[in-house]
Design an enzyme around this catalytic site. Structure first.
Site, PDB file in Angstrom:
ATOM      1  N   HIS A 231       0.848  -1.197   0.000  1.00  0.00           N
ATOM      2  CA  HIS A 231       0.000   0.000   0.000  1.00  0.00           C
ATOM      3  C   HIS A 231       0.884   1.248   0.000  1.00  0.00           C
ATOM      4  O   HIS A 231       2.074   1.166   0.278  1.00  0.00           O
ATOM      5  CB  HIS A 231      -0.891   0.026   1.253  1.00  0.00           C
ATOM      6  CG  HIS A 231      -0.098   0.154   2.532  1.00  0.00           C
ATOM      7  ND1 HIS A 231       0.522  -0.921   3.129  1.00  0.00           N
ATOM      8  CD2 HIS A 231       0.205   1.229   3.316  1.00  0.00           C
ATOM      9  CE1 HIS A 231       1.146  -0.521   4.221  1.00  0.00           C
ATOM     10  NE2 HIS A 231       0.982   0.787   4.360  1.00  0.00           N
ATOM     11  N   ASP A 233       0.787   5.126   1.935  1.00  0.00           N
ATOM     12  CA  ASP A 233       0.076   5.781   3.034  1.00  0.00           C
ATOM     13  C   ASP A 233      -0.626   7.016   2.480  1.00  0.00           C
ATOM     14  O   ASP A 233      -0.186   7.595   1.485  1.00  0.00           O
ATOM     15  CB  ASP A 233       1.063   6.171   4.147  1.00  0.00           C
ATOM     16  CG  ASP A 233       1.691   4.940   4.802  1.00  0.00           C
ATOM     17  OD1 ASP A 233       1.088   3.857   4.738  1.00  0.00           O
ATOM     18  OD2 ASP A 233       2.794   5.078   5.370  1.00  0.00           O
ATOM     19  N   HIS A 293       4.754   0.186  -0.193  1.00  0.00           N
ATOM     20  CA  HIS A 293       5.520  -0.619   0.762  1.00  0.00           C
ATOM     21  C   HIS A 293       4.648  -1.715   1.356  1.00  0.00           C
ATOM     22  O   HIS A 293       3.416  -1.679   1.237  1.00  0.00           O
ATOM     23  CB  HIS A 293       6.138   0.270   1.851  1.00  0.00           C
ATOM     24  CG  HIS A 293       5.141   1.124   2.591  1.00  0.00           C
ATOM     25  ND1 HIS A 293       4.571   2.254   2.055  1.00  0.00           N
ATOM     26  CD2 HIS A 293       4.595   0.986   3.819  1.00  0.00           C
ATOM     27  CE1 HIS A 293       3.727   2.782   2.924  1.00  0.00           C
ATOM     28  NE2 HIS A 293       3.720   2.029   4.011  1.00  0.00           N
ATOM     29  N   ARG A 303       7.819  -9.383  15.320  1.00  0.00           N
ATOM     30  CA  ARG A 303       8.194  -8.049  14.830  1.00  0.00           C
ATOM     31  C   ARG A 303       7.144  -7.053  15.286  1.00  0.00           C
ATOM     32  O   ARG A 303       5.945  -7.340  15.243  1.00  0.00           O
ATOM     33  CB  ARG A 303       8.274  -8.091  13.303  1.00  0.00           C
ATOM     34  CG  ARG A 303       8.522  -6.765  12.678  1.00  0.00           C
ATOM     35  CD  ARG A 303       8.931  -6.884  11.195  1.00  0.00           C
ATOM     36  NE  ARG A 303       9.361  -5.580  10.789  1.00  0.00           N
ATOM     37  CZ  ARG A 303       8.579  -4.650  10.242  1.00  0.00           C
ATOM     38  NH1 ARG A 303       7.315  -4.923   9.996  1.00  0.00           N
ATOM     39  NH2 ARG A 303       9.048  -3.470   9.939  1.00  0.00           N
TER      40      ARG A 303
HETATM   41  C1  LIG Z   1      -4.559   8.442   9.662  1.00  0.00           C
HETATM   42  C2  LIG Z   1      -4.633   7.211   9.196  1.00  0.00           C
HETATM   43  C3  LIG Z   1      -3.685   6.631   8.214  1.00  0.00           C
HETATM   44  C4  LIG Z   1      -4.199   5.222   8.037  1.00  0.00           C
HETATM   45  C5  LIG Z   1      -5.680   5.384   8.250  1.00  0.00           C
HETATM   46  C6  LIG Z   1      -5.682   6.223   9.523  1.00  0.00           C
HETATM   47  O1  LIG Z   1      -6.932   6.789   9.782  1.00  0.00           O
HETATM   48  C7  LIG Z   1      -5.257   5.358  10.721  1.00  0.00           C
HETATM   49  C8  LIG Z   1      -4.540   4.069  10.276  1.00  0.00           C
HETATM   50  C9  LIG Z   1      -3.578   4.283   9.109  1.00  0.00           C
HETATM   51  C10 LIG Z   1      -3.262   2.994   8.377  1.00  0.00           C
HETATM   52  C11 LIG Z   1      -2.130   2.159   9.018  1.00  0.00           C
HETATM   53  C12 LIG Z   1      -1.864   0.924   8.180  1.00  0.00           C
HETATM   54  C13 LIG Z   1      -1.797   1.205   6.677  1.00  0.00           C
HETATM   55  C14 LIG Z   1      -2.974   2.124   6.256  1.00  0.00           C
HETATM   56  C15 LIG Z   1      -3.024   2.273   4.737  1.00  0.00           C
HETATM   57  C16 LIG Z   1      -4.247   1.598   6.849  1.00  0.00           C
HETATM   58  O2  LIG Z   1      -5.009   0.793   6.374  1.00  0.00           O
HETATM   59  O3  LIG Z   1      -4.420   2.164   8.110  1.00  0.00           O
HETATM   60  C17 LIG Z   1      -2.860   3.435   6.994  1.00  0.00           C
HETATM   61  C18 LIG Z   1      -3.888   4.529   6.697  1.00  0.00           C
HETATM   62  C19 LIG Z   1      -3.520   5.503   5.594  1.00  0.00           C
HETATM   63  O4  LIG Z   1      -2.341   5.746   5.320  1.00  0.00           O
HETATM   64  O5  LIG Z   1      -4.464   6.036   5.022  1.00  0.00           O
HETATM   65  O1  LIG Z   2       5.363  -2.591   9.780  1.00  0.00           O
HETATM   66  C1  LIG Z   2       5.862  -2.006   8.848  1.00  0.00           C
HETATM   67  O2  LIG Z   2       7.069  -2.057   8.606  1.00  0.00           O
HETATM   68  C2  LIG Z   2       5.015  -1.194   7.911  1.00  0.00           C
HETATM   69  C3  LIG Z   2       3.832  -0.563   8.589  1.00  0.00           C
HETATM   70  C4  LIG Z   2       3.079   0.327   7.673  1.00  0.00           C
HETATM   71  O3  LIG Z   2       3.349   0.418   6.499  1.00  0.00           O
HETATM   72  C5  LIG Z   2       1.958   1.130   8.197  1.00  0.00           C
HETATM   73  O4  LIG Z   2       1.626   1.025   9.393  1.00  0.00           O
HETATM   74  O5  LIG Z   2       1.395   1.892   7.376  1.00  0.00           O
HETATM   75 FE   LIG Z   3       2.279   2.101   5.541  1.00  0.00          FE
END
Ligand SMILES: C=C1C[C@]23C[C@@]1(O)CC[C@H]2[C@@]12CCC[C@@](C)(C(=O)O1)[C@H]2[C@@H]3C(=O)O
Ligand SMILES: O=C(O)CCC(=O)C(=O)O
Ligand SMILES: [Fe+2]
Length: 363
Positions: A231, A233, A293, A303
Protein backbone atom coordinates in the site's frame (compact mmCIF):
# COMPACT_ATOMS: atom_id res chain seq x y z
CA UNK A 1 14.94 -15.76 -2.74
CA UNK A 2 12.58 -14.29 -0.13
CA UNK A 3 8.79 -14.23 -0.32
CA UNK A 4 7.02 -12.16 -2.94
CA UNK A 5 3.45 -10.95 -2.98
CA UNK A 6 0.98 -9.65 -5.53
CA UNK A 7 -2.17 -7.80 -4.69
CA UNK A 8 -4.92 -10.40 -4.51
CA UNK A 9 -8.21 -9.71 -6.22
CA UNK A 10 -11.06 -8.05 -4.35
CA UNK A 11 -12.98 -10.36 -2.02
CA UNK A 12 -16.53 -11.33 -2.85
CA UNK A 13 -17.51 -10.21 0.62
CA UNK A 14 -15.49 -7.43 2.28
CA UNK A 15 -14.11 -8.53 5.62
CA UNK A 16 -15.38 -5.40 7.33
CA UNK A 17 -18.87 -6.93 7.22
CA UNK A 18 -17.74 -9.87 9.34
CA UNK A 19 -17.74 -9.44 13.15
CA UNK A 20 -14.20 -8.83 14.39
CA UNK A 21 -14.27 -11.84 16.75
CA UNK A 22 -14.79 -14.24 13.84
CA UNK A 23 -11.61 -13.32 12.05
CA UNK A 24 -9.34 -12.46 14.93
CA UNK A 25 -7.10 -15.52 15.30
CA UNK A 26 -6.31 -16.65 18.83
CA UNK A 27 -2.99 -14.89 19.15
CA UNK A 28 -1.67 -16.66 16.03
CA UNK A 29 -1.03 -20.00 17.77
CA UNK A 30 -0.90 -22.00 14.53
CA UNK A 31 1.48 -24.83 13.52
CA UNK A 32 0.98 -23.92 9.89
CA UNK A 33 -0.59 -21.07 7.93
CA UNK A 34 -4.38 -21.63 7.82
CA UNK A 35 -6.25 -21.10 4.54
CA UNK A 36 -7.71 -17.87 5.94
CA UNK A 37 -4.17 -16.39 5.99
CA UNK A 38 -2.67 -18.14 2.95
CA UNK A 39 -2.13 -15.60 0.18
CA UNK A 40 -2.17 -16.77 -3.40
CA UNK A 41 -0.10 -15.14 -6.14
CA UNK A 42 2.59 -14.28 -3.63
CA UNK A 43 5.33 -13.95 -6.24
CA UNK A 44 5.17 -10.82 -8.32
CA UNK A 45 8.56 -9.12 -8.14
CA UNK A 46 11.87 -10.38 -6.73
CA UNK A 47 12.97 -9.33 -3.26
CA UNK A 48 16.51 -8.00 -3.02
CA UNK A 49 18.83 -7.24 -0.15
CA UNK A 50 19.56 -3.57 0.59
CA UNK A 51 23.05 -3.36 -0.88
CA UNK A 52 24.79 -1.29 -3.58
CA UNK A 53 22.27 0.77 -5.57
CA UNK A 54 19.49 -0.83 -3.51
CA UNK A 55 20.64 0.73 -0.25
CA UNK A 56 17.85 2.82 1.27
CA UNK A 57 19.24 6.34 1.92
CA UNK A 58 20.31 6.92 5.53
CA UNK A 59 20.30 10.63 6.40
CA UNK A 60 21.69 12.37 9.46
CA UNK A 61 19.39 15.29 10.29
CA UNK A 62 22.40 17.30 11.51
CA UNK A 63 24.14 16.97 8.12
CA UNK A 64 24.97 20.42 6.64
CA UNK A 65 23.88 19.07 3.23
CA UNK A 66 20.52 17.93 4.65
CA UNK A 67 18.23 19.67 2.14
CA UNK A 68 20.06 18.28 -0.88
CA UNK A 69 20.11 14.78 0.61
CA UNK A 70 16.39 14.84 1.39
CA UNK A 71 15.63 16.13 -2.09
CA UNK A 72 17.55 13.27 -3.73
CA UNK A 73 16.03 10.63 -1.43
CA UNK A 74 12.46 11.87 -1.98
CA UNK A 75 12.90 12.14 -5.72
CA UNK A 76 14.67 8.80 -6.21
CA UNK A 77 13.17 6.64 -3.44
CA UNK A 78 10.20 8.21 -1.62
CA UNK A 79 11.69 6.74 1.53
CA UNK A 80 14.76 7.27 3.73
CA UNK A 81 15.97 6.47 7.23
CA UNK A 82 17.03 9.13 9.71
CA UNK A 83 19.57 9.46 12.49
CA UNK A 84 20.30 12.63 14.47
CA UNK A 85 16.59 13.05 15.28
CA UNK A 86 17.17 13.66 19.00
CA UNK A 87 14.79 10.96 20.28
CA UNK A 88 16.45 9.05 23.08
CA UNK A 89 17.06 5.28 22.76
CA UNK A 90 15.72 4.84 26.32
CA UNK A 91 12.41 6.29 25.24
CA UNK A 92 12.22 3.91 22.27
CA UNK A 93 12.90 0.98 24.61
CA UNK A 94 10.02 2.10 26.85
CA UNK A 95 7.76 2.44 23.82
CA UNK A 96 8.63 -1.06 22.60
CA UNK A 97 7.95 -2.51 26.04
CA UNK A 98 4.45 -1.00 26.13
CA UNK A 99 3.66 -2.27 22.64
CA UNK A 100 4.74 -5.79 23.65
CA UNK A 101 2.64 -5.45 26.80
CA UNK A 102 -0.40 -4.54 24.70
CA UNK A 103 -0.14 -7.32 22.14
CA UNK A 104 0.76 -9.94 24.78
CA UNK A 105 -2.68 -9.51 26.39
CA UNK A 106 -5.13 -12.40 25.88
CA UNK A 107 -7.23 -12.01 22.71
CA UNK A 108 -10.53 -11.58 24.60
CA UNK A 109 -9.05 -8.73 26.65
CA UNK A 110 -7.71 -6.97 23.55
CA UNK A 111 -11.18 -7.20 22.06
CA UNK A 112 -12.43 -5.01 24.94
CA UNK A 113 -10.61 -2.23 23.11
CA UNK A 114 -11.82 -3.27 19.64
CA UNK A 115 -12.48 -0.57 17.07
CA UNK A 116 -16.20 0.18 16.92
CA UNK A 117 -17.71 0.37 13.43
CA UNK A 118 -16.91 3.74 11.89
CA UNK A 119 -14.23 4.53 14.50
CA UNK A 120 -10.60 5.20 13.66
CA UNK A 121 -9.16 4.26 17.06
CA UNK A 122 -8.92 0.86 18.67
CA UNK A 123 -7.69 -2.69 18.32
CA UNK A 124 -8.37 -4.71 15.18
CA UNK A 125 -7.62 -5.14 11.53
CA UNK A 126 -5.91 -2.38 9.57
CA UNK A 127 -8.44 -0.40 7.50
CA UNK A 128 -7.13 -1.72 4.17
CA UNK A 129 -7.97 -5.30 5.24
CA UNK A 130 -11.45 -4.86 3.84
CA UNK A 131 -10.01 -4.89 0.31
CA UNK A 132 -8.58 -8.38 0.61
CA UNK A 133 -10.17 -11.83 0.80
CA UNK A 134 -7.30 -13.15 2.93
CA UNK A 135 -6.27 -12.06 6.39
CA UNK A 136 -2.89 -10.55 7.13
CA UNK A 137 -0.51 -12.05 9.67
CA UNK A 138 -0.72 -9.11 12.01
CA UNK A 139 -2.70 -7.28 14.66
CA UNK A 140 -3.06 -3.52 14.83
CA UNK A 141 -4.00 -0.84 17.28
CA UNK A 142 -4.81 2.60 15.91
CA UNK A 143 -4.70 5.69 18.11
CA UNK A 144 -6.15 8.96 16.92
CA UNK A 145 -6.41 11.47 19.77
CA UNK A 146 -6.09 10.30 23.36
CA UNK A 147 -5.34 6.62 24.07
CA UNK A 148 -7.03 6.92 27.50
CA UNK A 149 -10.46 5.48 26.69
CA UNK A 150 -9.06 2.26 25.21
CA UNK A 151 -6.17 1.92 27.68
CA UNK A 152 -8.62 2.06 30.60
CA UNK A 153 -10.47 -0.89 29.11
CA UNK A 154 -7.26 -2.88 28.72
CA UNK A 155 -5.66 -2.07 32.07
CA UNK A 156 -8.30 -0.62 34.44
CA UNK A 157 -5.71 -0.38 37.24
CA UNK A 158 -2.63 0.54 35.27
CA UNK A 159 -3.33 2.44 32.10
CA UNK A 160 -1.05 5.40 32.77
CA UNK A 161 2.29 3.75 31.85
CA UNK A 162 0.86 3.04 28.37
CA UNK A 163 -0.83 6.44 28.02
CA UNK A 164 2.26 8.35 29.19
CA UNK A 165 4.49 6.73 26.58
CA UNK A 166 1.96 7.11 23.76
CA UNK A 167 1.29 10.77 24.63
CA UNK A 168 5.00 11.55 24.78
CA UNK A 169 5.47 9.73 21.47
CA UNK A 170 2.69 11.83 19.91
CA UNK A 171 4.33 14.99 21.18
CA UNK A 172 7.88 14.31 20.01
CA UNK A 173 6.77 12.84 16.69
CA UNK A 174 4.61 15.88 15.89
CA UNK A 175 7.66 18.07 16.34
CA UNK A 176 9.89 15.77 14.32
CA UNK A 177 7.21 15.35 11.63
CA UNK A 178 6.75 19.10 11.36
CA UNK A 179 10.51 19.65 11.06
CA UNK A 180 10.75 17.01 8.32
CA UNK A 181 7.75 18.44 6.52
CA UNK A 182 9.50 21.83 6.34
CA UNK A 183 12.79 20.27 5.22
CA UNK A 184 10.95 18.35 2.49
CA UNK A 185 9.28 21.57 1.29
CA UNK A 186 12.67 23.34 1.30
CA UNK A 187 14.06 20.43 -0.68
CA UNK A 188 11.41 21.08 -3.34
CA UNK A 189 13.11 24.44 -3.90
CA UNK A 190 10.62 26.54 -1.92
CA UNK A 191 11.88 29.46 0.15
CA UNK A 192 11.00 29.95 3.84
CA UNK A 193 8.55 32.67 2.77
CA UNK A 194 6.93 30.33 0.22
CA UNK A 195 6.54 27.74 2.95
CA UNK A 196 4.91 30.19 5.36
CA UNK A 197 2.47 31.06 2.60
CA UNK A 198 1.80 27.57 1.24
CA UNK A 199 2.34 25.00 3.97
CA UNK A 200 -1.02 23.64 5.18
CA UNK A 201 0.49 22.99 8.63
CA UNK A 202 1.26 26.24 10.52
CA UNK A 203 2.97 24.59 13.47
CA UNK A 204 3.25 21.20 15.06
CA UNK A 205 0.16 21.64 17.26
CA UNK A 206 -1.77 22.13 14.08
CA UNK A 207 -0.88 18.88 12.37
CA UNK A 208 -3.40 16.01 12.27
CA UNK A 209 -1.81 12.74 13.18
CA UNK A 210 -2.51 9.10 13.96
CA UNK A 211 -0.42 6.40 15.58
CA UNK A 212 -0.55 2.83 14.28
CA UNK A 213 0.90 0.05 16.46
CA UNK A 214 1.59 -3.10 14.42
CA UNK A 215 2.37 -6.58 15.72
CA UNK A 216 3.63 -9.37 13.45
CA UNK A 217 3.82 -12.66 15.38
CA UNK A 218 6.38 -15.28 14.27
CA UNK A 219 4.97 -17.34 11.41
CA UNK A 220 5.64 -21.07 10.76
CA UNK A 221 5.55 -20.54 6.97
CA UNK A 222 6.37 -16.89 6.22
CA UNK A 223 6.48 -17.39 2.45
CA UNK A 224 2.74 -18.18 2.34
CA UNK A 225 1.43 -15.07 4.03
CA UNK A 226 1.99 -11.36 4.51
CA UNK A 227 2.09 -9.06 7.55
CA UNK A 228 0.73 -5.97 5.84
CA UNK A 229 -0.30 -5.93 2.18
CA UNK A 230 1.33 -3.54 -0.29
CA UNK A 231 0.00 0.00 0.00
CA UNK A 232 0.92 3.65 0.00
CA UNK A 233 0.08 5.78 3.03
CA UNK A 234 -2.43 8.60 2.63
CA UNK A 235 -0.43 11.01 4.83
CA UNK A 236 2.00 13.80 3.92
CA UNK A 237 4.66 11.62 5.47
CA UNK A 238 4.84 8.67 7.80
CA UNK A 239 7.56 8.11 10.38
CA UNK A 240 8.02 4.46 11.19
CA UNK A 241 9.88 2.88 14.06
CA UNK A 242 10.59 -0.84 13.76
CA UNK A 243 12.10 -3.19 16.32
CA UNK A 244 15.20 -5.24 15.47
CA UNK A 245 13.29 -7.71 13.25
CA UNK A 246 13.35 -7.01 9.54
CA UNK A 247 10.15 -7.06 7.44
CA UNK A 248 9.51 -3.67 5.84
CA UNK A 249 10.02 -3.60 2.07
CA UNK A 250 9.60 -0.84 -0.51
CA UNK A 251 8.86 -1.29 -4.19
CA UNK A 252 11.55 0.03 -6.52
CA UNK A 253 10.70 0.76 -10.15
CA UNK A 254 12.41 -0.90 -13.07
CA UNK A 255 15.56 1.09 -13.83
CA UNK A 256 19.07 0.69 -15.25
CA UNK A 257 20.13 -1.32 -12.16
CA UNK A 258 17.40 -3.94 -12.37
CA UNK A 259 13.74 -4.92 -12.78
CA UNK A 260 10.90 -3.81 -10.53
CA UNK A 261 11.83 -5.23 -7.11
CA UNK A 262 11.06 -5.24 -3.41
CA UNK A 263 13.90 -3.81 -1.35
CA UNK A 264 14.16 -4.53 2.38
CA UNK A 265 14.39 -1.49 4.65
CA UNK A 266 16.70 -2.90 7.33
CA UNK A 267 16.00 -2.21 10.99
CA UNK A 268 18.86 0.16 11.87
CA UNK A 269 18.85 0.72 15.66
CA UNK A 270 17.51 4.10 16.80
CA UNK A 271 16.47 5.23 13.35
CA UNK A 272 13.07 6.11 11.93
CA UNK A 273 12.00 5.34 8.40
CA UNK A 274 10.35 8.30 6.68
CA UNK A 275 8.10 7.64 3.75
CA UNK A 276 6.29 9.93 1.36
CA UNK A 277 2.51 9.57 1.43
CA UNK A 278 -0.18 10.39 -1.13
CA UNK A 279 -0.88 13.90 0.19
CA UNK A 280 2.79 14.90 -0.26
CA UNK A 281 2.56 13.43 -3.76
CA UNK A 282 -0.36 15.85 -4.31
CA UNK A 283 1.29 18.85 -2.57
CA UNK A 284 4.48 18.44 -4.61
CA UNK A 285 2.41 18.10 -7.80
CA UNK A 286 3.77 14.59 -8.35
CA UNK A 287 7.46 15.45 -7.93
CA UNK A 288 7.79 13.44 -4.74
CA UNK A 289 5.87 10.24 -5.35
CA UNK A 290 4.28 8.22 -2.57
CA UNK A 291 6.09 4.93 -2.09
CA UNK A 292 4.51 1.47 -2.23
CA UNK A 293 5.52 -0.62 0.76
CA UNK A 294 4.55 -3.80 2.62
CA UNK A 295 5.55 -5.82 5.69
CA UNK A 296 6.73 -9.42 5.59
CA UNK A 297 6.79 -11.80 8.57
CA UNK A 298 9.55 -13.75 10.24
CA UNK A 299 9.69 -17.51 10.99
CA UNK A 300 11.05 -17.12 14.52
CA UNK A 301 10.84 -13.57 15.75
CA UNK A 302 8.02 -11.28 16.79
CA UNK A 303 8.19 -8.05 14.83
CA UNK A 304 6.62 -4.80 15.94
CA UNK A 305 6.44 -1.40 14.30
CA UNK A 306 4.88 1.96 15.07
CA UNK A 307 3.76 4.32 12.35
CA UNK A 308 3.19 8.01 12.95
CA UNK A 309 1.05 9.46 10.17
CA UNK A 310 1.44 13.23 9.68
CA UNK A 311 -1.15 15.16 7.77
CA UNK A 312 -2.82 18.55 7.42
CA UNK A 313 -5.51 19.78 9.82
CA UNK A 314 -8.62 17.77 8.91
CA UNK A 315 -10.55 20.71 7.44
CA UNK A 316 -7.68 22.09 5.29
CA UNK A 317 -7.73 21.35 1.58
CA UNK A 318 -4.43 20.21 0.10
CA UNK A 319 -3.63 20.74 -3.56
CA UNK A 320 -0.43 21.21 -5.54
CA UNK A 321 1.58 24.22 -4.27
CA UNK A 322 1.21 27.05 -6.81
CA UNK A 323 4.95 27.60 -7.13
CA UNK A 324 5.34 23.97 -8.19
CA UNK A 325 2.96 24.37 -11.09
CA UNK A 326 3.61 26.33 -14.25
CA UNK A 327 2.73 26.66 -17.92
CA UNK A 328 4.36 23.32 -18.77
CA UNK A 329 2.96 21.54 -15.78
CA UNK A 330 -0.39 22.68 -14.48
CA UNK A 331 -1.85 21.24 -11.27
CA UNK A 332 -2.01 17.47 -11.65
CA UNK A 333 -4.43 16.91 -8.73
CA UNK A 334 -7.48 18.66 -7.39
CA UNK A 335 -7.42 19.86 -3.77
CA UNK A 336 -8.77 17.50 -1.10
CA UNK A 337 -8.93 17.43 2.69
CA UNK A 338 -7.29 14.46 4.42
CA UNK A 339 -10.72 13.36 5.59
CA UNK A 340 -12.14 13.44 2.07
CA UNK A 341 -9.10 11.60 0.74
CA UNK A 342 -9.34 8.90 3.41
CA UNK A 343 -12.99 8.44 2.52
CA UNK A 344 -11.96 7.98 -1.12
CA UNK A 345 -9.31 5.47 -0.09
CA UNK A 346 -11.86 3.47 1.88
CA UNK A 347 -13.85 3.22 -1.34
CA UNK A 348 -11.14 2.97 -3.98
CA UNK A 349 -7.98 1.92 -2.10
CA UNK A 350 -5.03 2.20 -4.54
CA UNK A 351 -7.12 4.03 -7.18
CA UNK A 352 -7.79 7.05 -4.93
CA UNK A 353 -4.87 9.16 -6.21
CA UNK A 354 -5.96 8.51 -9.78
CA UNK A 355 -9.50 9.60 -8.84
CA UNK A 356 -8.37 13.14 -7.92
CA UNK A 357 -6.18 13.57 -11.00
CA UNK A 358 -6.99 16.55 -13.21
CA UNK A 359 -3.81 16.72 -15.31
CA UNK A 360 -0.98 14.65 -16.69
CA UNK A 361 2.03 13.71 -14.59
CA UNK A 362 5.53 13.88 -16.04
CA UNK A 363 6.91 10.32 -16.10
C1 LIG B 1 -4.56 8.44 9.66
C2 LIG B 1 -4.63 7.21 9.20
C3 LIG B 1 -3.68 6.63 8.21
C4 LIG B 1 -4.20 5.22 8.04
C5 LIG B 1 -5.68 5.38 8.25
C6 LIG B 1 -5.68 6.22 9.52
O1 LIG B 1 -6.93 6.79 9.78
C7 LIG B 1 -5.26 5.36 10.72
C8 LIG B 1 -4.54 4.07 10.28
C9 LIG B 1 -3.58 4.28 9.11
C10 LIG B 1 -3.26 2.99 8.38
C11 LIG B 1 -2.13 2.16 9.02
C12 LIG B 1 -1.86 0.92 8.18
C13 LIG B 1 -1.80 1.20 6.68
C14 LIG B 1 -2.97 2.12 6.26
C15 LIG B 1 -3.02 2.27 4.74
C16 LIG B 1 -4.25 1.60 6.85
O2 LIG B 1 -5.01 0.79 6.37
O3 LIG B 1 -4.42 2.16 8.11
C17 LIG B 1 -2.86 3.43 6.99
C18 LIG B 1 -3.89 4.53 6.70
C19 LIG B 1 -3.52 5.50 5.59
O4 LIG B 1 -2.34 5.75 5.32
O5 LIG B 1 -4.46 6.04 5.02
O1 LIG C 1 5.36 -2.59 9.78
C1 LIG C 1 5.86 -2.01 8.85
O2 LIG C 1 7.07 -2.06 8.61
C2 LIG C 1 5.01 -1.19 7.91
C3 LIG C 1 3.83 -0.56 8.59
C4 LIG C 1 3.08 0.33 7.67
O3 LIG C 1 3.35 0.42 6.50
C5 LIG C 1 1.96 1.13 8.20
O4 LIG C 1 1.63 1.02 9.39
O5 LIG C 1 1.40 1.89 7.38
FE1 LIG D 1 2.28 2.10 5.54
Amino acid sequence: MAAKVTMPSLPEKPLSNVPLQLHQPKNFQFDSVPESHAWLDLHDHPTVEPIGPDTVPLIDLTDPKLTAKISKACEEWGVFQITGHGIQPDFLTRLEAQIHRLFALPADLKLNAAKSPGDVSGYGLVPISSFFSKLMWSEGFTISGSPLHHAQKLWPDDYSSFCDVVEEFDNVMRQLGNKLLHKILLSLGLSKEDIIRACPVRDWHDMSAAVQLNSYPPCPDPDRTIGLAAHTDSSFLTLLYQNSVSGLQVLRPKDHTGPMRWVTVPPVPNTFTVNIGDLMHVLSNGRFRSVMHRAMVNPAKHRISVGFFCGPPMDVKVGPINKLTGPERGPVYRPVTWQEYQRLRRKLFDKALEAIKIGEEIA
